[in-house]
Design a protein around this motif. Sequence first.
Motif, short mmCIF file in Angstrom:
data_model
loop_
_atom_site.label_atom_id
_atom_site.label_comp_id
_atom_site.label_asym_id
_atom_site.label_seq_id
_atom_site.Cartn_x
_atom_site.Cartn_y
_atom_site.Cartn_z
N GLY A 184 0.74 -1.35 0.04
CA GLY A 184 0.24 -0.05 -0.13
C GLY A 184 0.76 1.31 0.10
N ALA A 185 1.91 1.21 0.58
CA ALA A 185 2.72 2.34 0.73
C ALA A 185 3.44 2.69 -0.52
CB ALA A 185 3.83 2.22 1.85
N TYR A 186 3.79 1.74 -1.19
CA TYR A 186 4.46 1.80 -2.44
C TYR A 186 3.54 1.64 -3.56
CZ TYR A 186 8.81 0.85 0.29
OH TYR A 186 9.91 0.96 1.20
N SER A 187 2.20 2.27 -3.55
CA SER A 187 1.62 2.35 -4.56
C SER A 187 2.07 3.64 -5.49
CB SER A 187 0.17 2.47 -4.06
OG SER A 187 -0.05 3.94 -3.62
N TRP A 188 1.68 3.77 -6.75
CA TRP A 188 2.49 4.77 -7.50
C TRP A 188 2.21 6.24 -7.02
CZ3 TRP A 188 6.13 6.75 -9.96
CH2 TRP A 188 5.86 7.71 -10.43
N LYS A 197 6.59 12.28 6.61
CA LYS A 197 5.82 12.52 7.59
C LYS A 197 4.26 12.63 7.50
CE LYS A 197 4.81 15.80 11.57
NZ LYS A 197 5.35 17.14 11.85
N ILE A 198 3.85 13.21 6.33
CA ILE A 198 2.33 13.54 5.96
C ILE A 198 1.88 12.10 5.68
CG2 ILE A 198 0.83 14.25 4.32
CD1 ILE A 198 2.59 17.01 4.23
N SER A 231 -1.54 6.66 7.55
CA SER A 231 -1.80 5.38 7.94
C SER A 231 -0.20 4.91 8.75
CB SER A 231 -1.94 4.36 6.59
OG SER A 231 -1.93 2.89 7.17
N PHE A 232 -0.62 4.36 9.84
CA PHE A 232 0.32 4.07 10.83
C PHE A 232 1.36 2.82 9.99
CE2 PHE A 232 2.60 1.62 14.24
CZ PHE A 232 3.29 2.61 14.84
N PRO A 266 7.88 1.49 5.68
CA PRO A 266 8.05 1.65 4.41
C PRO A 266 8.48 2.96 3.75
CG PRO A 266 6.08 0.47 4.96
CD PRO A 266 6.53 1.04 6.29
N ALA A 267 7.74 4.21 4.38
CA ALA A 267 8.23 5.29 3.77
C ALA A 267 9.47 5.74 4.38
CB ALA A 267 7.23 6.26 4.55
#
Length: 216
Positions: A5-9, A176-177, A182-183, A188-189
Amino acid sequence: MDFIGAYSWPNLRYLLQGFWITVQVAGLSILFSFIIGTVLGTVRYTRVAFVSRTVAILVDAIRNLPLLLIIFFIGMILPQAGIRIPTFWAAVVGLSIFEGAMISEIVRSGLVSVDKGQIEAARASGLSYMQTLRHVILPLALRRMSPPMVSQFISLIKDTSLAIIISLPELMRNVKILSGSSFSYVIPALVFASLLYFTLNYSLSLVAKRLEARQI
């Protein structure tokens, strides 16, 4: 941790947009800090009575202040005094001033390290002091101070993250945003941001190693 989910485009594009801001701020700050540092370092080296002493005091004052404070002052305090600078340029100005002071010490040390025999030989050949400084001392010093200067530029790139305090939409602010949405995106970020910083800084470190090898 939701890597998928975090690495969606849309999320990656959002992080890359922040990284592009980081690269722009770093690039301009490197350019301006190099100019500032070279000028201030050269002025200190020439030892012009009043000017050199004033520059020395100014440089020492800036070097002993936290960079975060300088960025905060330019981006948040000056607007309250009626001096409004766009957030992007506030970050560039803050970084350029601080890093310029740091680089000025590298430049001054590089100039001092030039063998006096070469300086005397240049003067004996008929070159004026300014011609000797321009054609002999500076070129020799630049070769010696290139590795530490590149290392300082690497620190500058990492310091761009401090611009988050003035809400510059650079990489760490976007991290940060995104993490706040989503926690499960936090790790991943941060991993993706770390890879971006590592790629950029490691590339510069290779340049520094190559320059250092040429000095041996």
